[in-house]
Write an enzyme that holds these catalytic residues in place. Structure first.
Site, mmCIF file in Angstrom:
data_model
loop_
_atom_site.group_PDB
_atom_site.id
_atom_site.type_symbol
_atom_site.label_atom_id
_atom_site.label_comp_id
_atom_site.label_asym_id
_atom_site.label_seq_id
_atom_site.Cartn_x
_atom_site.Cartn_y
_atom_site.Cartn_z
ATOM 1 N N HIS B 186 0.621 -0.905 -0.013
ATOM 2 C CA HIS B 186 0.066 -0.071 -0.321
ATOM 3 C C HIS B 186 1.337 1.140 0.120
ATOM 4 O O HIS B 186 0.769 2.177 -0.844
ATOM 5 C CB HIS B 186 -1.081 0.046 1.509
ATOM 6 C CG HIS B 186 -1.884 -0.960 1.218
ATOM 7 N ND1 HIS B 186 -2.737 -0.744 -0.448
ATOM 8 C CD2 HIS B 186 -3.094 -0.846 2.236
ATOM 9 C CE1 HIS B 186 -3.861 -1.958 0.257
ATOM 10 N NE2 HIS B 186 -3.947 -1.568 1.388
ATOM 11 N N ASP B 453 12.725 -13.510 -27.515
ATOM 12 C CA ASP B 453 13.225 -14.836 -27.887
ATOM 13 C C ASP B 453 13.802 -14.958 -28.753
ATOM 14 O O ASP B 453 15.001 -16.126 -29.278
ATOM 15 C CB ASP B 453 11.608 -15.606 -28.387
ATOM 16 C CG ASP B 453 11.645 -16.651 -26.591
ATOM 17 O OD1 ASP B 453 12.004 -16.838 -25.791
ATOM 18 O OD2 ASP B 453 10.065 -16.582 -26.737
ATOM 19 N N CYS B 500 6.815 -7.131 -30.663
ATOM 20 C CA CYS B 500 6.138 -6.690 -28.558
ATOM 21 C C CYS B 500 7.364 -6.790 -27.495
ATOM 22 O O CYS B 500 6.798 -7.483 -26.880
ATOM 23 C CB CYS B 500 4.913 -7.606 -28.978
ATOM 24 S SG CYS B 500 5.892 -8.965 -29.716
#
Lengths: 87, 567
Positions: B186, B453, B500
C-alpha cells in the site's frame, strides 16, 4: 434449510471485491448464510470470514441458507457466484 | 548511505519529520455496565467511520478514486458482522471494548498474514489500520497531523497507511521513507499515486534518523543519504532538476500522435497479460494492444478455461480498448511453465521442445476452444490473432486453416457474430521465421517481432545463465540482421511489422527500427510517453545514417558504444 453446490468460476475467487459484494447482499436476508468449504463453516454474511477462507477459482463450495428468506438468499447467491461476480 | 526499496521515482531533499506511532496502551479491565461499554464501542466505530469517510474524500482528491476505495474498504471491515458482532459478544462477556476489539483484529491479522496469496497478506495491513483507528477513538488519542508538516519535509514512518496519506499535502512533503513495505505494498502504491519519491524498507530508519535531520531520499535507486555534503547536495539537486524536467517533457507527449520528426506516423501500443490491464494501457496513453498474452487464463487453476470464460476475458479487453487494436497471442505454453492439469511432460530441452503453436496444433480441442473464443470476441473490437513460435509455413497454414474452419462453424451453425476479415499474423521470434520472412509475408496479415526469444534462439544463449548471458543482446549483429530482414520483407509484401519485445522500448534501437521501416511499437504501458518522445526526435534521413553505420560495425560492443554516442 436449502443448499447448493458450486465450483467457483471467476479467476479472482472470493477476493476483496467479490467478498464485499457477496456479504453485503447476504446481509439483506434474515436467514443464516454459511459457506461450507474445506470442512469449515464460513459465515457468508462476514466479509472478513469469507476473505480469511481464501476461496479461489476452482474451489468446491456449498452455500447453505437457513431461516426466513432462505430461498431468495440462495437464489441471489447462486446468481452472483455463477456469473463470476461480473468479473 | 542507507539502502532500501526503490518504490516511487524521483529525488526528495529535505528535513526529516519522524511520525511516532501514537501510544495505544491501555489496561485491560472487566466492565460492570456491559451495555454502556457496547454503546461506547459503537460510538467509537461511528466516529471512526465519519473520520475515514472524510479521509477517503481527501485521498480521492490527492491520489485518485482507486486509492480512496482502500479507505472505503476499511469502513466495510469495521461494519462487518464478524468483527463488529464478535467484539460485541466479547464485551457482553465482560471484556473492555479496547481488549475485545483488539483481540478480534489480531485474530484476523494473524489469519491474513499467513495467507499464501500476496493480496490477502496485504489485507493484514488494512485490519491493522482499522484497529489503530478504532483504538485511537476509544482512547481519545489522535494521530499526528501530517497536514501541518512544513515545506520540504521528508516523512519517516514505520508504515505509510492510507489514513496518513490522506493528510499529505503534496506541496510540503517531498519524500517518504518507511521501515516496512515492498514495491507492491500500500505504501508504495500510495506514494506512486501521489508522485512523491519514496524509499521503503529502510532497516532501522527511525533509530538512525531524527526529526530535523537533512536527508536525500532517492526513490529511483532506493537510497537515503544522511547529512549530505555540499557536493552531494549540488549533485542531487541537479539530478532532481533533470528528473523533473524529463517528466515535464514526457507529459507534453501525452495525448499526442506518435510521429517521427518528418511527420510519419507510427502505432504505439502496449503489451498486457490480463484484461484488466487494458485500462492501464489507456491511462498510460497507449494506442491499443500489440500483445495480449493469454497464459494467465490457464495458470493457477485445476482445469482448462471454458470457451465462455475465455470469450468474456477477450471481450472485456476489446471493449475496454474502445475500438483500438487488440492483438491476441494464442497460448504460448510449454515444458518450462508448469501447468499440472495439462499433463505436459518434463523435457530435456523445453525451449526447443513441445511448446506454443506446436502444442496447440497437437491439442486441437484446446486450440479450437481458444480460437472460437477469440473469434467471438472479434465482434466487440479491432481484434487480431497472432501465432507464437512459428518456424515454417506448414505451421502457419495449418493454424490459419483452423481459423477458417471455425469461422465456417460459427457462420453455419450458430449465427454468432464475428469479424469475417480478422487479421491473422505471425510472431517472429525464431531465427527460422526471420529467415523465411519473405515466404511468411505472402500469407500473414502482419508480423510482430518478439525480440526476447528471437535474441535467445539466435544467439543460442539463455540470459538467465550467468556464464553465457553476455551473448544475450539484441544489439548483436546476428540479431540485428534478422530484425532488419523481417521488417524489410514485411514492407516489401506491404504488411505492417511491429515489435513486441523489450527492445521496442530501447532508445538505442529506435533509430534503427525507424530506418528499417517498423510500423508498430508495442511496449509496457509505463514506457509509452518515453518511446513517443524518442521516436519524435528522428528524421528518416538521420535514422538511416545511424542505421547504416551501426550495421557496418562487426561486433556488439562497438554497436552499443556507437548508439550510446548518438542518442
Amino acid at each position: 434449510m436449502v443448499s447448493k453446490h458450486f465450483t467457483v468460476p471467476n479467476a479472482q475467487g472470493f477476493h476483496m471485491r467479490p467478498a464485499t459484494t457477496f456479504a453485503t447482499a447476504m446481509n439483506k436476508y434474515p436467514c443464516t448464510v454459511t459457506i461450507k468449504f474445506n470442512g469449515n463453516d464460513v459465515n457468508g454474511k462476514s466479509l472478513m470470514h469469507i476473505m480469511a477462507a481464501c476461496i479461489k477459482v476452482g474451489s468446491e463450495i456449498d452455500v447453505v441458507c437457513d431461516g426466513e428468506g432462505e430461498n431468495e438468499a440462495l437464489a441471489e447467491a447462486a446468481e452472483m457466484i455463477e456469473s463470476g461476480f461480473g468479473e | 548511505m542507507l539502502k532500501g526499496t526503490a518504490a516511487s521515482d524521483g529525488i526528495g531533499i529535505g528535513k526529516v519529520l519522524v511520525i511516532e506511532e501514537v501510544s495505544l496502551d491501555y489496561t485491560p479491565h472487566t466492565v460492570e455496565d456491559k451495555d454502556a461499554e457496547v454503546a461506547r464501542f459503537k460510538a467509537a466505530v461511528d466516529a471512526f467511520i465519519v473520520e475515514t469517510q472524510a479521509q477517503a474524500e481527501a485521498l480521492k482528491a490527492s491520489a485518485g478514486a482507486k486509492e480512496a476505495d482502500i479507505m472505503l474498504g476499511h469502513i466495510s471491515m469495521v461494519q462487518d458482522p464478524a468483527l463488529f458482532g464478535e467484539t460485541e459478544k466479547l464485551i457482553q462477556g465482560g471484556q473492555c471494548a479496547e481488549q475485545a476489539f483488539e483481540s478480534m483484529c489480531d485474530m484476523f491479522i494473524m489469519v491474513f498474514s499467513q495467507a499464501a496469496d500476496d493480496f490477502m497478506r496485504q489485507r493484514a495491513a488494512d485490519v491493522r489500520d482499522v484497529k489503530t483507528g478504532v483504538l485511537a477513538q476509544l482512547l481519545g488519542v489522535h494521530e499526528v497531523k501530517i497536514s501541518d508538516a512544513p515545506a520540504d519535509t521528508i516523512l519517516l514512518v514505520k508504515e505509510l497507511t492510507p489514513s496518513m496519506t490522506a493528510g499529505i499535502n503534496k506541496d510540503n512533503i517531498v519524500g517518504i521513507i518507511t521501515e516496512t513495505g515492498g514495491k507492491t505494498s500500500h505504501s508504495a502504491i500510495l506514494a506512486r499515486a501521489l508522485e512523491i519519491p519514496a524509499v521503503l524498507s529502510v532497516e532501522n530508519a527511525a533509530a538512525l534518523m531524527k526529526t530535523g535531520d537533512l536527508v536525500i531520499a532517492d526513490g529511483s535507486r532506493g537510497e537515503v543519504i544522511q547529512n549530505p555534503t555540499e557536493a552531494e547536495l549540488q549533485d542531487y539537486t541537479a539530478q532532481r532538476e533533470t528528473f523533473l524536467r524529463n517528466k515535464r517533457e514526457l507529459e507534453q507527449f501525452r495525448g499526442k500522435e506518435t510521429r517521427d520528426a518528418d511527420g510519419t506516423a507510427y502505432e504505439l501500443v502496449c503489451n498486457i497479460g490480463k484484461p484488466e490491464d487494458a485500462g492501464k494501457v489507456l491511462a498510460g496513453d497507449g494506442e491499443g494492444v500489440g500483445l495480449f498474452r493469454t497464459e494467465f487464463l490457464f495458470m493457477d487453476r485445476t482445469a482448462l478455461p471454458t470457451e465462455d470464460e475465455q470469450f468474456e476475458a477477450y471481450k472485456k479487453a476489446a471493449l475496454a480498448l474502445k475500438g483500438k487494436p487488440l492483438i491476441i497471442r494464442t497460448l504460448d505454453i510449454g515444458g518450462d511453465k508448469e501447468i499440472p492439469y495439462m499433463g505436459l511432460a518434463k523435457e530435456e530441452n523445453p525451449f526447443m521442445g513441445f511448446r506454443a503453436i506446436r502444442y496447440c496444433l497437437k491439442n486441437r480441442n484446446l486450440f479450437r476452444t481458444q480460437l472460437r473464443a477469440i473469434l467471438r470476441a472479434s465482434a466487440f473490437g479491432d481484434v487480431k490473432i497472432m501465432f507464437p513460435l512459428i518456424t515454417c509455413m506448414e505451421e502457419f497454414r495449418e493454424a490459419r486453416a483452423l481459423v477458417e474452419e471455425i469461422k465456417n462453424e460459427l457462420r453455419l451453425t450458430t449465427g454468432i457474430p464475428f469479424n469475417e476479415n480478422i487479421d491473422v499474423g505471425v510472431m517472429v521470434e525464431t531465427s527460422a521465421a526471420a529467415v523465411i520472412a519473405d515466404l511468411l509475408a505472402k500469407e500473414a496479415a502482419f508480423f510482430s517481432i518478439g525480440t526476447n526469444d528471437l535474441t535467445g534462439y539466435t544467439m543460442a544463449a539463455d540470459r538467465g545463465n550467468a556464464d553465457v548471458a553476455y551473448l544475450y543482446s539484441v544489439l548483436q549483429p546476428g540479431v540485428l540482421r534478422l530484425i532488419k530482414r523481417t521488417i524489410e520483407e514485411g514492407r516489401k509484401a506491404g504488411i505492417p511489422v511491429g515489435m513486441c519485445g523489450e527492445a521496442a522500448a530501447n532508445p538505442h534501437l529506435i533509430p534503427l527500427l525507424i530506418s528499417f521501416g517498423l510500423t508498430e511499437f508495442s511496449v509496457g504501458a509505463p514506457s509509452v510517453l518515453n518511446v513517443r518522445k524518442c521516436i519524435a526526435r528522428w528524421t528518416k534521413e538521420e535514422a538511416d545514417k545511424v542505421a547504416e553505420h551501426a550495421m557496418s560495425l562487426d561486433n556488439e560492443a562497438e554497436i552499443a558504444a556507437y548508439l550510446e554516442s548518438v542518442i
